[in-house]
Design a protein around this motif. Structure first.
Motif, PDB file in Angstrom:
ATOM      1  N   ASP A 306      32.412 -38.321   7.729  1.00  0.00           N
ATOM      2  CA  ASP A 306      32.032 -39.629   8.264  1.00  0.00           C
ATOM      3  C   ASP A 306      32.694 -39.779   9.628  1.00  0.00           C
ATOM      4  O   ASP A 306      33.836 -40.232   9.730  1.00  0.00           O
ATOM      5  N   LEU A 307      31.968 -39.388  10.684  1.00  0.00           N
ATOM      6  CA  LEU A 307      32.571 -39.378  12.013  1.00  0.00           C
ATOM      7  C   LEU A 307      32.943 -40.773  12.498  1.00  0.00           C
ATOM      8  O   LEU A 307      33.750 -40.912  13.425  1.00  0.00           O
ATOM      9  N   ASN A 308      32.365 -41.803  11.885  1.00  0.00           N
ATOM     10  CA  ASN A 308      32.671 -43.176  12.275  1.00  0.00           C
ATOM     11  C   ASN A 308      33.695 -43.830  11.353  1.00  0.00           C
ATOM     12  O   ASN A 308      33.957 -45.029  11.477  1.00  0.00           O
ATOM     13  N   GLY A 309      34.236 -43.053  10.430  1.00  0.00           N
ATOM     14  CA  GLY A 309      35.247 -43.600   9.533  1.00  0.00           C
ATOM     15  C   GLY A 309      36.465 -44.086  10.308  1.00  0.00           C
ATOM     16  O   GLY A 309      36.906 -43.443  11.258  1.00  0.00           O
ATOM     17  N   LYS A 310      37.019 -45.201   9.906  1.00  0.00           N
ATOM     18  CA  LYS A 310      38.128 -45.788  10.659  1.00  0.00           C
ATOM     19  C   LYS A 310      39.470 -45.195  10.258  1.00  0.00           C
ATOM     20  O   LYS A 310      40.250 -44.761  11.106  1.00  0.00           O
ATOM     21  N   SER A 311      39.785 -45.191   8.983  1.00  0.00           N
ATOM     22  CA  SER A 311      41.085 -44.672   8.556  1.00  0.00           C
ATOM     23  C   SER A 311      41.009 -43.224   8.081  1.00  0.00           C
ATOM     24  O   SER A 311      42.008 -42.505   8.104  1.00  0.00           O
ATOM     25  N   LEU A 312      39.809 -42.789   7.648  1.00  0.00           N
ATOM     26  CA  LEU A 312      39.633 -41.426   7.156  1.00  0.00           C
ATOM     27  C   LEU A 312      38.205 -40.991   7.439  1.00  0.00           C
ATOM     28  O   LEU A 312      37.254 -41.695   7.095  1.00  0.00           O
ATOM     29  N   ARG A 313      38.053 -39.825   8.063  1.00  0.00           N
ATOM     30  CA  ARG A 313      36.721 -39.348   8.433  1.00  0.00           C
ATOM     31  C   ARG A 313      36.205 -38.251   7.506  1.00  0.00           C
ATOM     32  O   ARG A 313      35.142 -37.687   7.759  1.00  0.00           O
ATOM     33  N   VAL A 314      36.918 -37.972   6.451  1.00  0.00           N
ATOM     34  CA  VAL A 314      36.516 -36.946   5.490  1.00  0.00           C
ATOM     35  C   VAL A 314      36.303 -37.610   4.144  1.00  0.00           C
ATOM     36  O   VAL A 314      37.250 -38.103   3.533  1.00  0.00           O
ATOM     37  N   ALA A 315      35.041 -37.630   3.684  1.00  0.00           N
ATOM     38  CA  ALA A 315      34.740 -38.309   2.423  1.00  0.00           C
ATOM     39  C   ALA A 315      35.071 -37.447   1.213  1.00  0.00           C
ATOM     40  O   ALA A 315      35.374 -37.960   0.143  1.00  0.00           O
ATOM     41  N   GLY A 316      35.017 -36.122   1.387  1.00  0.00           N
ATOM     42  CA  GLY A 316      35.308 -35.220   0.275  1.00  0.00           C
ATOM     43  C   GLY A 316      34.581 -33.909   0.443  1.00  0.00           C
ATOM     44  O   GLY A 316      33.988 -33.622   1.490  1.00  0.00           O
ATOM     45  N   GLY A 317      34.607 -33.092  -0.607  1.00  0.00           N
ATOM     46  CA  GLY A 317      33.989 -31.765  -0.553  1.00  0.00           C
ATOM     47  C   GLY A 317      33.091 -31.524  -1.734  1.00  0.00           C
ATOM     48  O   GLY A 317      33.158 -32.226  -2.749  1.00  0.00           O
ATOM     49  N   GLY A 318      32.248 -30.509  -1.603  1.00  0.00           N
ATOM     50  CA  GLY A 318      31.329 -30.180  -2.686  1.00  0.00           C
ATOM     51  C   GLY A 318      31.132 -28.694  -2.840  1.00  0.00           C
ATOM     52  O   GLY A 318      31.416 -27.911  -1.917  1.00  0.00           O
TER      53      GLY A 318
END
Length: 323
Positions: A306-318
């Motif tokens: 999530d390049l627009n994430g404010k506090s964290l830009r990595v949502a997770g992995g799969g």
């Protein structure tokens, strides 16, 4: 010749520089990516660093997507901040094993607790002197995102050289590449192939190379314009799809829902926009619709960014299911 790729993660440029200068030689820098190389016991190790973090996260997500192993370099005096936590989530999302290194000092006691809830919690913490070239690489094994079969090359640069022709730079992610091999361009609507005219590793000619190596390939049968949107080359054995299905594990630190959103999918080497959709059930199965076809194999790891994430830009992995 075979290689291993080690991602060097960290927020302290001085500490990372102290490590890399002592154990390797810088061979290339382009944009924010720096490649350092070391050959030991017949194995070529590429150490990859990114200088654009924390302003941009995609450099490190790209490194994590192709790395075999992670070196996490602590900031001096153990001053862990939010960007360090984001890097820990990137490493965790791609299932990398590795070590935590403190440069010219002892790591803080119970350093693993600083990264609780990520794989770094179990990483071994060691001290390394910036004046020593000795480093234990025995734990650097084949990584989790290496295809089990087939030849696959990730391309990050393409250009034309007078008297040589079209040249690409990239990493051999799987299999073996030899002179005169014909490789398929991915994505390419016509299924176009290129013949490998020559191979170089660190400016030295090679007849063939194996996975894990940073390579330069001179190509025959293609023009530079044919490579405009090409990110990979393969031997034709990989499934290529514009819809990827994977079991998604959302980071406990990313609090927003991802279903139905337009985000980015970090594939091996390349970051592409995608539309995410939950396929329902309790197994966490998601699909990502892409604008172009990409190589896919069962067990391939991806990251949701999530390049627009404010506090964290990595949502997770799969982990991809059978195509």
């Amino acid at each position: 010749m075979e290689g291993r790729i080690v991602g060097v993660f960290g927020t302290d440029a001085g500490a990372k520089g102290g490590l890399l200068a002592s154990i390797s030689k810088k061979s290339e820098a382009e944009g924010g990516l720096a490649v350092h190389r070391r050959v030991e016991s017949g194995m070529s190790y590429s150490f990859l660093d990114d200088s654009q973090f924390p302003e941009k996260s995609q450099g490190y997500s790209r490194i994590a997507s192709i790395a075999d192993h992670a070196f996490y370099v602590l900031p001096r005096y153990g001053k862990i901040a939010a960007p360090d936590g984001e890097l820990a989530v990137i490493v965790d999302s791609f299932g990398l094993d590795g070590s935590i290194l403190a440069i010219d000092e002892e790591p803080p006691a119970a350093i693993g607790s600083y990264f609780k809830g990520t794989r770094l919690e179990a990483f071994r913490a060691i001290s390394h002197s910036s004046k020593s070239s000795v480093i234990d690489l025995a734990a650097v094994k084949l990584g989790p995102n290496s295809p089990p079969r087939g030849t696959l090359v990730y391309i990050d640069r393409a250009f034309s050289v007078k008297g040589v022709g079209v040249v690409v730079l990239g990493f051999v992610l799987g299999g073996r590449v030899g002179v005169h091999d014909e490789l398929r361009l991915v994505p390419h609507v016509e299924g176009k192939r290129a013949e490998v005219r020559g191979i170089q590793v660190s400016d030295e000619d090679q007849v063939s190379v194996e996975r894990g190596l940073r390579v330069g390939l001179s190509l025959k049968g293609v023009e530079l314009k044919d490579l405009d949107k090409v990110s990979w080359m393969d031997d034709g054995s990989f499934e290529v799809r514009d819809r990827v299905s994977f079991v998604f594990r959302q980071s406990r630190f990313y609090k927003q829902p991802v279903d139905g959103r337009d985000l980015h999918l970090q594939l091996p080497g390349e970051l592409l926009t995608c539309k995410l959709k939950s396929e329902g059930g309790d197994g966490g199965l998601f699909s990502a619709s892409l604008a172009a076809v990409v190589p896919v194999w069962e067990g391939m790891r991806v990251g949701v960014i999530d390049l627009n994430g404010k506090s964290l830009r990595v949502a997770g992995g799969g982990v991809c299911v059978a195509p």
